[in-house]
Design a protein around this motif. Structure first.
Motif, short mmCIF file in Angstrom:
data_model
loop_
_atom_site.label_atom_id
_atom_site.label_comp_id
_atom_site.label_asym_id
_atom_site.label_seq_id
_atom_site.Cartn_x
_atom_site.Cartn_y
_atom_site.Cartn_z
N ARG A 59 0.72 -1.18 -0.02
CA ARG A 59 0.06 -0.16 0.04
C ARG A 59 0.98 1.11 0.05
O ARG A 59 1.71 1.48 0.81
CB ARG A 59 -0.91 0.11 1.20
N TYR A 110 -5.11 -3.41 0.34
CA TYR A 110 -4.91 -2.84 -0.79
C TYR A 110 -4.29 -3.85 -1.89
O TYR A 110 -3.41 -4.69 -1.64
CB TYR A 110 -3.61 -2.00 -0.63
N THR A 116 -9.80 -2.24 -3.29
CA THR A 116 -9.53 -3.22 -1.92
C THR A 116 -9.90 -4.66 -2.29
O THR A 116 -10.96 -4.99 -2.54
CB THR A 116 -10.49 -2.64 -0.75
N ARG A 220 -10.32 2.07 1.42
CA ARG A 220 -9.04 2.09 0.70
C ARG A 220 -7.92 1.63 1.70
O ARG A 220 -6.66 1.57 1.06
CB ARG A 220 -8.87 3.51 0.26
#
Length: 345
Positions: A59, A110, A116, A220
């Motif tokens: 991420r 992530y 997602t 997110r």
């Protein structure tokens, strides 16, 4: 905790929010630490070696990226769901060149495409993975309230927000109007393939979950399983409702499942019976995808990874439905998988 590794690795430190691991040679030292500095100090002291590489989540903006740079360590980012599958591979002693058909079903994290992920079918080894299938994308506005997750899935399924449904009643008129605008326009939204969030929707539809106090997760972000997803999974756990018939699903589109569950809720079908049918649907989905991948790739080992498979009845039924394949499961620390994926290069 010290565990054996399936092959010899250069000193590599994997850091994460829940656990960290330092691998060197054929051993890894694992522990839970509040900060990467503590993980570095504690694990290096235990192992008697300093890491040469840091493994972090993929991420962007993950604090571990900046920490590793400050610590002067080269960084290798590993996708969450790749690490989940790899950790289970390692727990069962699979070697560095082996590949599996991996199912990574969880509350979400992530994905390399910025969405997602959480409903993934991967062909994976430690060195890399290929995404061969996934649950259909659903547009969501955050994951901090189960009723919002449910409304997003209802909208994706093409169902109106009628007040006979519990998650619709949980929203004020103003909240529904704002959510509808966001879901239609995409403003402030993200997309998810998470099976955990789909289960949260189902639990909300038959009144099992409500908003957790003080929750504030974002779809997110790197959510292993947000509170609503955990509650949804517990609604299916414990083997209380076995023997259901699968709901019809059109491929991997969650909309068909949501429409079928809503029909049962409106018909007064007990929650236990709905749970049994949802579990049977997931078992059938895993079996169909596993057999398809086995035919296409020649692989005969299946890994079930992620907190959706914390339901022992689901795992046992999925294993029993694939007698011609080797099915591996378990919940080893994800840091172990992250470490080995990074070390494998």
């Amino acid at each position: 905790m010290v565990v054996a590794l399936p092959w010899e690795v250069a000193p590599t430190l994997a850091v994460g929010a829940r656990s960290s691991a330092l691998g060197a040679g054929r051993l890894a030292w694992l522990g839970s630490f509040a900060h990467p500095d503590e993980a570095l100090a504690g694990l290096a002291a235990a192992a008697g070696v300093a890491p040469e590489l840091a493994a972090v989540d993929l991420r962007p903006g993950d604090p571990a990226h900046l920490w590793a740079a400050r610590a002067g360590l080269p960084v290798r980012a590993v996708a969450r769901h790749h690490a989940l599958v790899a950790a289970t591979m390692a727990a069962h002693g699979l070697g560095p060149d082996e590949q599996v058909i991996g199912f990574a079903f969880d509350g979400g994290g992530y994905g390399p495409d910025g969405a997602t992920w959480g409903g993934e079918v991967l062909v994976a080894g430690y060195k890399g993975f290929r995404r061969v299938a996934h649950l259909g994308y659903v547009r969501c506005v955050g994951t901090d309230r189960p009723h919002r997750i449910a409304l997003a899935h209802l909208r994706h399924a093409g169902l109106p927000w009628d007040l006979d449904l519990a998650p619709v009643r949980a929203c004020s008129t103003r909240e529904r109007r704002i959510l509808a605008g966001q879901l239609d326009s995409g403003f402030g939204c993200a997309t998810t393939t998470s099976v955990g969030l789909l289960l949260t929707t189902i639990a909300a539809l038959h009144g099992r979950v409500t908003a957790p106090p003080g929750a504030g997760h974002d779809v997110r972000g790197p959510v292993a399983a947000v509170p609503g997803a955990i509650a949804g999974l517990h609604g299916l756990a414990g083997g209380r409702a076995a023997g259901g018939e699968p709901y019809p699903m059109r491929g991997l589109d969650p909309g068909a499942l949501v429409r079928a569950v809503v029909a049962d809720v409106r018909a007064g079908v007990p929650a236990q019976a709905i749970d049994a049918r949802v579990r049977a649907t997931l078992v059938a989905l895993v079996a169909d995808q596993a057999r398809r991948c086995a035919r296409e790739t020649g692989l005969d080992v299946v890994v079930l990874a992620g907190d959706v498979f914390d339901d022992p009845a689901l795992t046992v039924e999925a294993q029993g439905n694939l007698p011609d394949l080797t099915v591996l499961a378990g919940r080893p620390p994800m840091a172990l998988g992250r470490l080995l994926c990074a070390a494998a290069g």
